[in-house]
Design an enzyme around this catalytic site. Structure first.
Site, PDB file in Angstrom:
ATOM      1  N   GLY D 147       0.653  -1.276  -0.089  1.00  0.00           N
ATOM      2  CA  GLY D 147       0.071  -0.087  -0.017  1.00  0.00           C
ATOM      3  C   GLY D 147       0.876   1.221  -0.188  1.00  0.00           C
ATOM      4  O   GLY D 147       2.059   1.220   0.341  1.00  0.00           O
ATOM      5  N   CYS D 148       0.231   2.342  -0.464  1.00  0.00           N
ATOM      6  CA  CYS D 148       0.919   3.514  -0.317  1.00  0.00           C
ATOM      7  C   CYS D 148       1.390   4.127   0.989  1.00  0.00           C
ATOM      8  O   CYS D 148       2.744   4.347   0.950  1.00  0.00           O
ATOM      9  CB  CYS D 148       0.107   4.680  -1.201  1.00  0.00           C
ATOM     10  N   PHE D 149       0.601   4.288   1.770  1.00  0.00           N
ATOM     11  CA  PHE D 149       1.135   4.611   3.202  1.00  0.00           C
ATOM     12  C   PHE D 149       2.137   3.579   3.845  1.00  0.00           C
ATOM     13  O   PHE D 149       3.357   3.970   4.053  1.00  0.00           O
ATOM     14  CB  PHE D 149      -0.081   4.960   4.144  1.00  0.00           C
ATOM     15  N   THR D 151       4.101   1.751   2.284  1.00  0.00           N
ATOM     16  CA  THR D 151       5.548   1.877   1.615  1.00  0.00           C
ATOM     17  C   THR D 151       6.487   3.111   2.486  1.00  0.00           C
ATOM     18  O   THR D 151       7.576   2.790   2.955  1.00  0.00           O
ATOM     19  CB  THR D 151       5.528   2.544   0.265  1.00  0.00           C
TER      20      THR D 151
END
Lengths: 341, 341, 341, 341
Positions: D147-149, D151
């Site tokens: 996921g973006c967060f 990472t």
């Protein structure tokens, strides 16, 4: 009618005082000073107020503090400048609301350490957060108007600290609009640098840290350590503060909200949100401080407050203090809703 | 006190009417209608107004137009909806200010062609641009509040057209904030699409074109062709209109400004800028229309106007019209400076 | 491999040259000069390029133009500075691409009048708009890279002017991002001033006017008058240009598009939009110029072009010129899609 | 050349894969699927890529997973959709990189609890954070792209957790751009709602919390509690993560930086900042993760990471995983600097 003067009226907080006071039914503006703009009409600088008589006939004056005789004098001057002006005013029959950090600390050493400025000397001042110090403000000769971050943070944390239910380590993560950096352009405020960006700064060393800490400590029976990190975000107005705290006992959201409702039951500018989370749109241009609370199973509470940094975080709070000092209704001149959207 | 109701109070213009009217000293808000939000507190939707009594006790009501008995009824309803409501109101002892485009055209065919909607039938209405039609507004039963782009464009061009010194081809290039698109999300208003972007749309076919053209034609002795192109820019509020016109005779900037000063000498909300060029910051949240003019050696004049699309371009102008209809000072409830910065 | 140096590498166009050239497979960067930053790593200033070897080992050098021996020298220097450097380079065995306005005018008097600077003397230069002057660029010793506004405007208007179907009065209304103002903070670029704002400036007197006019005049059999008005909008990158022209004959949209398709059939960086209207999102970070056209019944055509002001409007076009001068594929190092969203 | 297909190519991550892969020298794009856009050219939807052959000849296809035979298949499908597609692909001779959350958890119960979706069944998958799991990724049949967060957060915290010098309570306060919310408009992403605003959401209950926590726990000898609060800020791209941690022993900034330098010594996309604090401008459009650290006297460390949520936080990391799986240089197709300003 109360006669009001503004020392240092050409910046953002000076302009905001003029915007608010020009609509205040019980105020007459006497002097607006500026060293550089002597004789220039105030609405030439604050174009948003063009045509608003009686401001239309008002010009900046370069006059020394000793010649200012008004009921109330606002010092919208930077840190380090106020302390050169306020002592003179203090000798006169005026009451002073200082928007700088110069008189916010009882302990001058803390000020000197964090601001890196030699202080000219302590004066008897009241920390001008009306929701906490209203009674003292009523009688104050000199009010030290709080900093923008501390306003949002202290209002957000006071009820919990007072109830003695938070652990000593308090993490405060704030997001501020760019107007907080003042009216003078810098590299950081250059549009291409902050647009589409989030800039953390002074992440362990911002000077609003001790201001928040000393107020919370006064209310608490135990040690309080404030860990404060500010971020610049690409908006003009507003501070959104997120506090991460750990609770000393099990308490659910309803219990926490009840504490806040009770604590702020007499404060018209505090709005407790029970369902939604406040955001900056609702407080834009207003003197409100909106607050919400969530709590998770690990006894972490997340607290959120939203203020307009130039109003509740500066000039609006100054006018609120003036209202209290003069015995007016606290809302006078400040009772308008947010500019949304 | 005048009793006021708002039909369709959940959108941006409805919210803006509430924001303004809640500060109007001579207004009592009776009904705020919504078909979908019956019983919901208005400050639950318009959170910026939370805590502002008496709004705090107001709920949306789903009531039909025939049951609305107020002195003034604002229709903050979309194009095509107003025409189903206004005829009923028109039969009653109320005066109506309609914010939609439904009654702006004397010639229904033009409306039907540009709006693509079959009209329910013409009613006697006054085009509610106070600076041009103040006398008719005073007595009007039904006021058709102007569109946002037309407000900025017509106020900008009227003095020149009236003086008969412009060539017939008038190019109007407008830049609008996104709130003009309304409260409902669309692909265009999706943040990643409009942020960091400028979106020209309906570049030769926007329906505000005939609204501008018919008003200018009324004032002119000759044919007028309005070429109007709107652009969406990544701001929330404001319309900046740039008009490019060719002059029929040599006239310098001072001469042009003199024409504007004279034409607008009785209009408190028109501010003529002689040195600077106005921008949107100065009119944010206000009912002002700021105007500037330049002219070059080739007889081209560039005219610029700045308005807040939700205030002078919609709800504020509606309240200005109400003030005129009720015999109040035109500025009542609207006399505040721009939220700058 | 071609050896390239950049004079004045610390600003936005210098940084953009580095960003592009560091990915160019046939380029080796020799010198990047700066008077103030001698010895400082270039990635300390252009942090976006940190870690991109071989840039990582490159430092700014304060060396005079006479010591620069590269195949290609880019002058990313301001107006008035280039003219002090280029004559020295011109004597050496280097080919020069100057990004300033100093060598864009055959007629030095026009330059001196609009730029208010005494020129050091004309040199033989080619106006570096590849789509119009590709053949001359191939052989050029000195290329005068076009201005940002002129790039978008001339590419937008050339096909119509060449076909001789436009009336002489051409209105050009441009909207530019703030990076066009350069890397140094000013009042205008101070975030709170341009955020939530649209700022028209030099509305009848911008110095890109004569640059556009002289290029269009060369292509035309008749007089051409360019009326150019720029606006600053709160975005970082991009110029959206809207041209309002009147046609000398009836011609529909398809006919106009056919003219553009034919004219630009060999130009990989020109994209003609037939259905949609281009916006800035599609060209962000790229060397494309996107174009769309509409026409109404009154023979007014509205033309729209979108470019990235720092790429096609400056450094990217410079690299495109370099590619042409060196006989490379025009797309080398420039063939990437827009950063959308 | 590796043959690549993208399932679900019409959204932001699909578009970003196309933007990156169209510049990858070792990739040939085979299929881009869409259920709704069968037959539509991909550059009609992703206009930023218009004219970029060979994309220009590519159309979306509505084909089922069983008919997709490529070396690598990217699933740019939402949570809950991937789990219906991946099992079919898993049976075929393809390797899969799934950008959804469906295969990120070894423990399906955690997934089902936080996502509120019944899972179709666990498959053997590698968590695709190359800096932590590079060796396993090399051989993976199925990579679950992070996921973006997570990472930004995991890369920020891993070195400290691995060294076992942080207390168990870790506060993570993230600020994300709006593109993270996807391509479909919602109330939150409506421009007037998020512009000039900061919106905290799911402040104690975001589903990226357990994803961060389970990865950190794997590396740690002790209990780790992640307290994660995300905020939406008015930018399009980028996640700035601020982690507030308490240290178990005295260690100064230099010591901490040394730990990070050592841990990431083989990772080209990790840039450690020693003096400045990274911001989003430097990583815009890139696969970099920029990291900085400060520590104060109370053993609190503040860690900051900056990524582009669509690149390192999604599609770029996907391509990095593909490079590793195929034995390419990890930087292939991803080695470009940030789009600054």
């Amino acid at each position: 009618m109360v006669e009001v003067s503004i020392i240092g009226g050409s910046g953002y907080t000076g302009g905001e005082l003029l915007r608010i006071l020009s609509n205040h039914p019980k105020v007459e503006i006497r002097y607006v000073t500026s060293r550089k703009l002597d004789g220039v009409p105030v609405t030439k600088i604050h174009k948003n107020l063009k045509g608003m008589e009686p401001l239309e006939n008002l010009t900046f004056k370069n006059i020394p503090p000793e010649d200012i005789d008004s009921d109330i004098v606002f010092c919208a001057t930077p840190h380090g400048v106020s302390m050169k002006i306020v002592p003179t005013l203090y000798e006169k029959d005026v009451r002073i609301i200082d928007l700088s950090g110069d008189y916010r600390f009882e302990d001058i050493e803390i000020y000197e350490k964090w601001y890196g400025i030699k202080h000219t000397g302590k004066l008897d001042a009241v920390y001008g957060l009306p929701e906490i110090h209203r009674e003292s403000i009523k009688r104050a000769k000199l009010v030290a108007n709080p900093g923008c971050f501390p306003t949002g943070a202290i209002l957000l944390l006071t009820p919990l600290v007072k109830e003695d239910i938070v652990e000593e380590n308090i993490v405060i993560d704030s997001k501020t609009g760019v107007s907080g950096a003042g009216i003078s352009p810098t590299d950081t405020t250059h549009f291409p640098n902050i647009n589409e960006n989030v800039i953390p700064y002074k992440i362990t060393s911002h000077r609003h840290t001790p201001e928040i800490e000393k107020e919370l400590k006064k209310l608490s029976n135990r040690d309080i350590k404030v860990f404060f990190t500010p971020h610049l975000v690409p908006i003009t107005r507003g501070i959104l503060t997120t506090a991460h705290v750990f609770l000393r006992e099990e308490i659910d959201k309803e219990g926490l909200i009840e504490i806040y409702r009770k604590f702020y039951r007499r404060d018209p500018f505090i709005r407790i949100f029970e369902e939604d989370i406040p955001s900056l749109t609702g407080v834009r241009g207003t003197n409100f401080c909106d607050i919400a609370i969530e709590v998770d199973k690990n006894r972490r509470a997340v607290l959120v407050s939203a203020i307009d940094n130039l109003v509740k975080g500066a000039s609006g709070q100054g006018v609120q203090n003036m209202n209290i000092m003069m015995g007016f209704d606290e809302r006078e001149g400040l009772w308008f809703g947010g500019l949304a959207p």
